[in-house]
Design a protein around this motif. Sequence first.
Motif, PDB file in Angstrom:
ATOM      1  N   ALA A  45       0.824  -1.203   0.000  1.00 57.70           N
ATOM      2  CA  ALA A  45       0.000   0.000   0.000  1.00 57.70           C
ATOM      3  C   ALA A  45       0.861   1.257   0.000  1.00 57.70           C
ATOM      4  N   LEU A  46       1.988   1.240   0.691  1.00 61.60           N
ATOM      5  CA  LEU A  46       2.889   2.389   0.692  1.00 61.60           C
ATOM      6  C   LEU A  46       3.459   2.637  -0.698  1.00 61.60           C
ATOM      7  N   TYR A  47       3.796   1.563  -1.413  1.00 61.93           N
ATOM      8  CA  TYR A  47       4.310   1.716  -2.779  1.00 61.93           C
ATOM      9  C   TYR A  47       3.244   2.297  -3.708  1.00 61.93           C
ATOM     10  N   VAL A  48       2.005   1.804  -3.606  1.00 55.26           N
ATOM     11  CA  VAL A  48       0.927   2.309  -4.456  1.00 55.26           C
ATOM     12  C   VAL A  48       0.658   3.784  -4.161  1.00 55.26           C
ATOM     13  N   TRP A  49       0.691   4.154  -2.896  1.00 53.77           N
ATOM     14  CA  TRP A  49       0.405   5.539  -2.514  1.00 53.77           C
ATOM     15  C   TRP A  49       1.465   6.490  -3.069  1.00 53.77           C
ATOM     16  N   LEU A  50       2.734   6.140  -2.944  1.00 51.70           N
ATOM     17  CA  LEU A  50       3.805   7.044  -3.333  1.00 51.70           C
ATOM     18  C   LEU A  50       4.172   6.960  -4.807  1.00 51.70           C
ATOM     19  N   SER A  51       3.642   5.969  -5.526  1.00 49.72           N
ATOM     20  CA  SER A  51       3.995   5.848  -6.943  1.00 49.72           C
ATOM     21  C   SER A  51       3.420   6.979  -7.770  1.00 49.72           C
ATOM     22  N   GLY A  52       2.211   7.456  -7.434  1.00 53.31           N
ATOM     23  CA  GLY A  52       1.593   8.528  -8.199  1.00 53.31           C
ATOM     24  C   GLY A  52       1.090   8.120  -9.561  1.00 53.31           C
ATOM     25  N   ARG A  53       1.000   6.831  -9.839  1.00 58.31           N
ATOM     26  CA  ARG A  53       0.569   6.364 -11.165  1.00 58.31           C
ATOM     27  C   ARG A  53      -0.762   5.627 -11.104  1.00 58.31           C
ATOM     28  N   VAL A  54      -1.556   5.877 -10.089  1.00 57.41           N
ATOM     29  CA  VAL A  54      -2.824   5.172  -9.907  1.00 57.41           C
ATOM     30  C   VAL A  54      -3.941   6.196  -9.833  1.00 57.41           C
ATOM     31  N   PRO A  55      -5.203   5.783 -10.023  1.00 57.68           N
ATOM     32  CA  PRO A  55      -6.318   6.726  -9.886  1.00 57.68           C
ATOM     33  C   PRO A  55      -6.378   7.341  -8.491  1.00 57.68           C
ATOM     34  N   THR A  56      -7.099   8.448  -8.401  1.00 56.88           N
ATOM     35  CA  THR A  56      -7.158   9.197  -7.145  1.00 56.88           C
ATOM     36  C   THR A  56      -7.762   8.375  -6.026  1.00 56.88           C
ATOM     37  N   VAL A  57      -8.847   7.649  -6.318  1.00 60.50           N
ATOM     38  CA  VAL A  57      -9.502   6.879  -5.258  1.00 60.50           C
ATOM     39  C   VAL A  57      -8.600   5.769  -4.759  1.00 60.50           C
ATOM     40  N   ALA A  58      -7.828   5.139  -5.660  1.00 59.09           N
ATOM     41  CA  ALA A  58      -6.899   4.087  -5.241  1.00 59.09           C
ATOM     42  C   ALA A  58      -5.758   4.663  -4.414  1.00 59.09           C
ATOM     43  N   ARG A  59      -5.264   5.834  -4.804  1.00 60.33           N
ATOM     44  CA  ARG A  59      -4.172   6.444  -4.046  1.00 60.33           C
ATOM     45  C   ARG A  59      -4.631   6.849  -2.646  1.00 60.33           C
ATOM     46  N   ARG A  60      -5.870   7.354  -2.544  1.00 57.65           N
ATOM     47  CA  ARG A  60      -6.374   7.734  -1.228  1.00 57.65           C
ATOM     48  C   ARG A  60      -6.551   6.507  -0.342  1.00 57.65           C
ATOM     49  N   PHE A  61      -7.107   5.432  -0.911  1.00 57.48           N
ATOM     50  CA  PHE A  61      -7.289   4.208  -0.134  1.00 57.48           C
ATOM     51  C   PHE A  61      -5.940   3.624   0.284  1.00 57.48           C
ATOM     52  N   ALA A  62      -4.967   3.649  -0.629  1.00 61.78           N
ATOM     53  CA  ALA A  62      -3.645   3.115  -0.296  1.00 61.78           C
ATOM     54  C   ALA A  62      -2.968   3.942   0.791  1.00 61.78           C
ATOM     55  N   LYS A  63      -3.164   5.262   0.754  1.00 59.76           N
ATOM     56  CA  LYS A  63      -2.533   6.117   1.756  1.00 59.76           C
ATOM     57  C   LYS A  63      -3.009   5.771   3.165  1.00 59.76           C
ATOM     58  N   TRP A  64      -4.340   5.767   3.354  1.00 59.78           N
ATOM     59  CA  TRP A  64      -4.856   5.556   4.708  1.00 59.78           C
ATOM     60  C   TRP A  64      -4.681   4.111   5.167  1.00 59.78           C
ATOM     61  N   SER A  65      -4.813   3.155   4.247  1.00 61.86           N
ATOM     62  CA  SER A  65      -4.620   1.767   4.662  1.00 61.86           C
ATOM     63  C   SER A  65      -3.156   1.473   4.964  1.00 61.86           C
ATOM     64  N   ALA A  66      -2.225   2.130   4.242  1.00 58.25           N
ATOM     65  CA  ALA A  66      -0.803   1.943   4.545  1.00 58.25           C
ATOM     66  C   ALA A  66      -0.463   2.506   5.918  1.00 58.25           C
ATOM     67  N   LEU A  67      -0.958   3.709   6.204  1.00 56.38           N
ATOM     68  CA  LEU A  67      -0.712   4.288   7.517  1.00 56.38           C
ATOM     69  C   LEU A  67      -1.342   3.439   8.622  1.00 56.38           C
ATOM     70  N   GLY A  68      -2.562   2.935   8.358  1.00 56.82           N
ATOM     71  CA  GLY A  68      -3.199   2.074   9.349  1.00 56.82           C
ATOM     72  C   GLY A  68      -2.458   0.770   9.544  1.00 56.82           C
ATOM     73  N   SER A  69      -1.957   0.179   8.452  1.00 52.68           N
ATOM     74  CA  SER A  69      -1.222  -1.071   8.568  1.00 52.68           C
ATOM     75  C   SER A  69       0.080  -0.887   9.344  1.00 52.68           C
ATOM     76  N   LEU A  70       0.785   0.211   9.086  1.00 54.22           N
ATOM     77  CA  LEU A  70       2.019   0.472   9.832  1.00 54.22           C
ATOM     78  C   LEU A  70       1.720   0.728  11.308  1.00 54.22           C
ATOM     79  N   ALA A  71       0.599   1.422  11.567  1.00 54.19           N
ATOM     80  CA  ALA A  71       0.236   1.666  12.966  1.00 54.19           C
ATOM     81  C   ALA A  71      -0.124   0.361  13.681  1.00 54.19           C
TER      82      ALA A  71
END
Length: 294
Positions: A218-244
């Motif tokens: 999820a961190l890779y998908v979020w920071l890649s910048g090559r995915v749709p907006t909804v996917a990037r938003r989901f990857a951002k929060w789920s990556a932060l939640g997974s790390l937490a």
Amino acid sequence: MTAPTINGTKFPQSVDVLLPAARALDLPDGQQLPSRNRLMREFRIGAAKADDILARLKSEHAGRTRAETLRKALILRGSLLTPETDTADPAAPRLDYPKPIGPDPDPAPVPGFAPVVDPTPAAPAEITPAEQDGQVMAVSHPDTPTTPAPAASVRSAVAWPVVLLALPAFVAIWSGWVGLGGLTGFGIVHPLPGIADGFSINSAITLPIGVETYGAYALYVWLSGRVPTVARRFAKWSALGSLAVGALGQVAYHLLEAAGITSAPWWITTAVACLPVAVLGMGAALAHLVRVHD
């Protein structure tokens, strides 16, 4: 009461109807395109429709810029940069694009300069306007030095510190999750009864593999910048939640181990037992979102 939109109706309007009005918006000096927030405020539309309008405006602006860059390059190549062919406003649309011309057999003399005659015909210039991330790059000429591509050693120099950092983290995270799994009921299981009775596996390894692998993905998908907006938003929060969650799991294991507790409390056991199911759901959802459009 909802205020009427641009054509007097209160109902939502399509992007094709709103696009001419978006082009006609007054912008501050130096700003080429309106912001998404202004589109949402002016036309009372959602974020998805504002993103669609902004994407079309960016495409039109890039096309105009590319055409103007190509026109100026042709003018420079054909020595046509004169007051009659050049315009004072570089952003003004031009319809009189010059036709391809060959060498002038009888160039007009310029006062104060001697004519220079080249016996060899000039080779045609390679005009390659490239567009990268919505920005038009400069037109290349035969005598223009090109920037060398980054060497492969740069990538390896960036990658090896990550590998070095990951090795001790892998040992600590793996041991912590496996230990916490042992305190919450995870242990040796026989996944193939009646088929391979002697085959056994420790189910506690599902915790570090599932949680930490999804966090990195999820961190890779979020920071890649090559995915749709909804996917990037989901990857951002789920990556932060997974790390937490991973950090809380490590804290819980070390606290229980330091206190000499051999069985975790029921609420920790419940949370840990739900992690494989939650990781599976989030991973499947993220893999689907990266393949769809906004």
